[in-house]
Design a protein around this motif. Structure first.
Motif, PDB file in Angstrom:
ATOM      1  N   GLU A 185     -16.720  25.085   6.173  1.00 55.94           N
ATOM      2  CA  GLU A 185     -17.727  24.048   6.256  1.00 55.94           C
ATOM      3  C   GLU A 185     -19.103  24.643   5.999  1.00 55.94           C
TER       4      GLU A 185
ATOM      5  N   GLU B  27     -22.785  19.616   8.062  1.00 56.61           N
ATOM      6  CA  GLU B  27     -22.156  18.595   8.906  1.00 56.61           C
ATOM      7  C   GLU B  27     -23.199  17.555   9.279  1.00 56.61           C
ATOM      8  N   ARG B  28     -22.784  16.295   9.303  1.00 58.12           N
ATOM      9  CA  ARG B  28     -23.640  15.208   9.786  1.00 58.12           C
ATOM     10  C   ARG B  28     -22.744  14.111  10.342  1.00 58.12           C
TER      11      ARG B  28
ATOM     12  N   VAL C 114     -18.261  16.353   7.069  1.00 59.35           N
ATOM     13  CA  VAL C 114     -18.526  17.739   6.694  1.00 59.35           C
ATOM     14  C   VAL C 114     -18.451  17.898   5.177  1.00 59.35           C
TER      15      VAL C 114
ATOM     16  N   ASP D 176     -17.564  20.878   2.408  1.00 60.16           N
ATOM     17  CA  ASP D 176     -16.866  22.154   2.329  1.00 60.16           C
ATOM     18  C   ASP D 176     -16.668  22.511   0.861  1.00 60.16           C
TER      19      ASP D 176
ATOM     20  N   PRO E 166     -14.721  12.181   9.398  1.00 61.83           N
ATOM     21  CA  PRO E 166     -14.302  12.771  10.678  1.00 61.83           C
ATOM     22  C   PRO E 166     -12.790  12.883  10.844  1.00 61.83           C
TER      23      PRO E 166
END
Length: 146
Positions: free
Chosen positions: A1, A4-5, A9, A11, A55
């Protein structure tokens, strides 16, 4: 990763990419017009790929950069699936891609878009400079199938 928010994520791990979903998105959008969809997977493998994941782990978007880490980069194929839009995830994807691993020092970034100008302007993208930067565009109907 690498970013992130709100549980989403980004990646760069190619093994996480849902290449079938990416190809399906291309096939259903203007991005896929005139494109050999069988060539997408090999092309992704040769690029810096940025997968956006929800998520629950499912892929929610994608973008890639083609570069030689010198002076010019091509940002392409940026999308967020419709169900995840309106959360600033496209902006996050562009921000991460344009600053990742030394790419912040690239002199010229190029991209082509039909409808997402508002996404790219905040990151300094503008219309190509006349008299300095040239391009050649061939649309799907201009390509000789033979």
């Amino acid at each position: 990763e690498i970013a992130e928010r709100d549980g989403f994520v980004i990646d760069t791990d190619h093994s996480r990419l849902d290449v079938a979903m990416i190809c399906d998105f291309f096939a259903a959008s203007y991005l896929g017009e005139g494109v050999d969809l069988e060539g997408i997977a090999p092309s992704i493998a040769k690029s810096r790929a940025f997968g956006l994941y929800a998520p629950d782990g499912r892929q929610a978007g994608f973008g890639r950069v083609r570069d030689r880490r010198i002076t010019v980069c091509l940002l392409s194929d940026v999308f967020v699936l419709e169900v995840y839009r309106g959360r600033g995830l496209g902006k996050l994807l562009v921000d991460v891609a344009t600053r990742h691993d030394g790419l912040g020092n690239i002199r010229l970034w190029m991209l082509a878009t039909r409808d997402a100008h508002d996404l790219y302007w905040p990151f300094g993208f503008t219309d190509v400079e006349p008299g300095r930067v040239m391009g050649r565009w061939r649309g799907p109907t201009d390509i000789d199938p033979n």
